[in-house]
Design a protein around this motif. Structure first.
Motif, PDB file in Angstrom:
ATOM      1  N   LEU A 122       1.019  -1.238  -0.045  1.00  0.00           N
ATOM      2  CA  LEU A 122       0.232   0.002  -0.043  1.00  0.00           C
ATOM      3  C   LEU A 122       0.970   1.302   0.123  1.00  0.00           C
ATOM      4  O   LEU A 122       0.463   2.435  -0.308  1.00  0.00           O
ATOM      5  CB  LEU A 122      -1.132   0.075   1.203  1.00  0.00           C
ATOM      6  N   PHE A 123       2.045   1.135   0.366  1.00  0.00           N
ATOM      7  CA  PHE A 123       3.025   2.354   0.335  1.00  0.00           C
ATOM      8  C   PHE A 123       3.099   2.842  -1.082  1.00  0.00           C
ATOM      9  O   PHE A 123       3.141   3.919  -1.482  1.00  0.00           O
ATOM     10  CB  PHE A 123       4.406   1.922   0.838  1.00  0.00           C
ATOM     11  N   TYR A 124       3.154   1.743  -2.242  1.00  0.00           N
ATOM     12  CA  TYR A 124       3.402   2.027  -3.268  1.00  0.00           C
ATOM     13  C   TYR A 124       2.314   2.732  -3.851  1.00  0.00           C
ATOM     14  O   TYR A 124       2.311   3.546  -4.979  1.00  0.00           O
ATOM     15  CB  TYR A 124       3.734   0.600  -4.263  1.00  0.00           C
ATOM     16  N   VAL A 125       1.069   2.530  -3.513  1.00  0.00           N
ATOM     17  CA  VAL A 125      -0.266   3.277  -3.750  1.00  0.00           C
ATOM     18  C   VAL A 125       0.036   4.585  -3.681  1.00  0.00           C
ATOM     19  O   VAL A 125      -0.367   5.517  -4.454  1.00  0.00           O
ATOM     20  CB  VAL A 125      -1.510   2.649  -3.061  1.00  0.00           C
ATOM     21  N   GLN A 126       0.422   4.784  -2.276  1.00  0.00           N
ATOM     22  CA  GLN A 126       0.805   6.255  -2.146  1.00  0.00           C
ATOM     23  C   GLN A 126       1.817   6.973  -2.742  1.00  0.00           C
ATOM     24  O   GLN A 126       1.539   8.022  -3.241  1.00  0.00           O
ATOM     25  CB  GLN A 126       1.178   6.450  -0.412  1.00  0.00           C
ATOM     26  N   LEU A 127       2.785   6.422  -2.945  1.00  0.00           N
ATOM     27  CA  LEU A 127       3.866   6.748  -3.837  1.00  0.00           C
ATOM     28  C   LEU A 127       3.356   7.123  -5.281  1.00  0.00           C
ATOM     29  O   LEU A 127       3.821   8.037  -5.927  1.00  0.00           O
ATOM     30  CB  LEU A 127       5.094   5.689  -3.916  1.00  0.00           C
ATOM     31  N   CYS A 128       2.619   6.158  -6.006  1.00  0.00           N
ATOM     32  CA  CYS A 128       2.267   6.407  -7.333  1.00  0.00           C
ATOM     33  C   CYS A 128       1.352   7.523  -7.262  1.00  0.00           C
ATOM     34  O   CYS A 128       1.256   8.577  -8.193  1.00  0.00           O
ATOM     35  CB  CYS A 128       1.297   5.375  -7.506  1.00  0.00           C
ATOM     36  N   TYR A 129       0.492   8.030  -6.283  1.00  0.00           N
ATOM     37  CA  TYR A 129      -0.286   9.278  -6.276  1.00  0.00           C
ATOM     38  C   TYR A 129       0.837  10.325  -5.890  1.00  0.00           C
ATOM     39  O   TYR A 129       0.457  11.451  -6.796  1.00  0.00           O
ATOM     40  CB  TYR A 129      -1.190   8.928  -4.874  1.00  0.00           C
ATOM     41  N   ASP A 130       1.516  10.343  -5.239  1.00  0.00           N
ATOM     42  CA  ASP A 130       2.576  11.343  -4.909  1.00  0.00           C
ATOM     43  C   ASP A 130       3.295  11.676  -6.349  1.00  0.00           C
ATOM     44  O   ASP A 130       3.585  12.738  -6.659  1.00  0.00           O
ATOM     45  CB  ASP A 130       3.597  11.009  -4.192  1.00  0.00           C
ATOM     46  N   LEU A 131       3.489  10.522  -7.394  1.00  0.00           N
ATOM     47  CA  LEU A 131       4.107  10.773  -8.618  1.00  0.00           C
ATOM     48  C   LEU A 131       3.042  11.143  -9.637  1.00  0.00           C
ATOM     49  O   LEU A 131       3.545  11.186 -10.907  1.00  0.00           O
ATOM     50  CB  LEU A 131       4.780   9.379  -8.991  1.00  0.00           C
ATOM     51  N   GLY A 132       1.797  11.316  -9.228  1.00  0.00           N
ATOM     52  CA  GLY A 132       0.879  11.927 -10.131  1.00  0.00           C
ATOM     53  C   GLY A 132      -0.063  11.042 -10.773  1.00  0.00           C
ATOM     54  O   GLY A 132      -0.914  11.362 -11.819  1.00  0.00           O
ATOM     55  N   VAL A 133      -0.135   9.671 -10.477  1.00  0.00           N
ATOM     56  CA  VAL A 133      -1.136   8.933 -10.765  1.00  0.00           C
ATOM     57  C   VAL A 133      -2.574   9.060 -10.218  1.00  0.00           C
ATOM     58  O   VAL A 133      -2.603   9.237  -9.098  1.00  0.00           O
ATOM     59  CB  VAL A 133      -0.823   7.230 -10.519  1.00  0.00           C
ATOM     60  N   ARG A 134      -3.671   9.262 -10.922  1.00  0.00           N
ATOM     61  CA  ARG A 134      -4.985   9.908 -10.707  1.00  0.00           C
ATOM     62  C   ARG A 134      -6.062   8.895 -10.722  1.00  0.00           C
ATOM     63  O   ARG A 134      -7.129   8.949 -10.423  1.00  0.00           O
ATOM     64  CB  ARG A 134      -5.334  11.054 -11.184  1.00  0.00           C
TER      65      ARG A 134
END
Length: 329
Positions: A122-134
């Motif tokens: 789930l940390f990767y989910v947060q990271l993807c959001y921080d990297l601009g995935v919407r």
């Protein structure tokens, strides 16, 4: 409206797979597709007046185990080669949507077509959001750590970790995509969601009974939740028989979705670069003006404008996350 008017109509397309091709062929050029046989290129986006294209991160099962480093490779291509070149502006925040309506830039967004590459972290989910995935689709066609896909024979719904993912995505402002999700997963998500979700590239099952298409009940549910349905150009999602599929064959799907309350929830999700067969006369984004001309022969202009861009942009203006005060313009 004449052809010139159709050409000027802005288009939003919620699904393409160009990033995976660009990763597989690093020498390929996004500008005109040379070296990769791309459907979606800067040239074809200009020809079709594509105001906003959603670029999916898709990890082919034929290219090895889905891993986070493969997700990062496609995000990196988008950041460096599309946005970094100055050709594509990056849509992340609600306040940017107005610029799409008023300006002439080409914009791009990021989505995940299945959570497999996040490896249950789930940390990767947060990271993807921080990297601009919407946008994030829970599955591709098969089962993963979050849910069963629509082609998984077991037909189960969400896992415990999948429900944790839904909770996290809704806290962050990630919009969920159900186009590949099993019916059980769809209805479970519809029951627990606090936010509308989308089906980025699916048609009407009652018109063409492919498992990837949406039942009448699913279409009604998405509309009731104020979600979006992206009409897709995958030929075998449009009609079953073997004769060549033409743009006119999309009309029964439009009629069905509208009859179920979806006329203001309809958009396009072509799946360009994710297919190796095309609708005749609809082989790239450059063909959108021809499709718009067809639609204007059958429907009023206000509806066609909604389907080409208005419905999607109104949704984004309402449901994209707000820019944090610390984020630079």
């Amino acid at each position: 409206m004449n052809r010139r008017g159709a050409v000027r109509m802005k288009v939003v397309d919620f699904h393409c797979d160009a990033l995976s091709k660009l990763v597989e062929k690093p020498a390929a050029l996004f500008e005109d597709g040379s070296g990769a046989q791309l459907d979606v290129t800067l040239q074809s986006m200009n020809q079709g007046n594509i105001a906003l294209q959603v670029f999916a991160v898709f990890l082919s099962e034929n290219k090895g185990k889905p891993q986070f480093e493969r997700v990062m490779a496609q995000l990196d291509v988008f950041r460096k080669r599309l946005v970094g070149s100055g050709d594509i502006a990056w849509l992340k925040w609600r306040d940017q949507v107005e610029q799409i309506t008023s300006g002439g830039k080409r914009w791009g967004m990021l989505s995940l077509e299945g959570l497999d590459g996040l490896e249950g972290n789930l940390f990767y989910v947060q990271l993807c959001y921080d990297l601009g995935v919407r946008f994030m689709g829970l599955t591709w066609n098969h089962a993963n750590w979050a849910a069963d896909g629509v082609m998984e024979k077991r037909g189960a719904g969400l896992t415990d970790k999948g429900r944790q993912f839904v909770e996290l995505s809704q806290r962050l402002g990630i919009i969920l995509d159900v186009s590949h999700l099993s019916p059980s997963g769809f209805w479970e998500l519809a029951e627990i969601t606090e936010r509308p979700f989308i089906a980025s590239h699916s048609n009407a099952y009652s018109v063409c009974p492919h498992p990837r298409n949406l039942s009448d009940e699913q279409i009604r549910a998405i509309a009731a939740l104020d979600g979006l349905i992206g009409l897709t150009f995958v030929p075998w999602f449009i009609r079953q028989n073997t004769r060549p599929v033409k743009p006119e064959d999309l009309l029964p799907h439009i009629e069905k979705i509208c009859s179920l309350g979806g006329e203001h929830h309809l958009m396009f999700g072509s799946d360009f670069d994710g297919i190796d067969q095309w609708v005749e006369g609809l082989e790239s984004p450059g063909c959108y003006p021809r499709l718009i001309e067809l639609l204007l022969k059958h429907y009023p202009e206000y509806l066609v404008r909604g389907w080409t861009s208005g419905n999607a942009l109104a949704f984004l203006e309402k449901h994209l996350p707000q820019r944090p005060s610390s984020e630079d313009m």
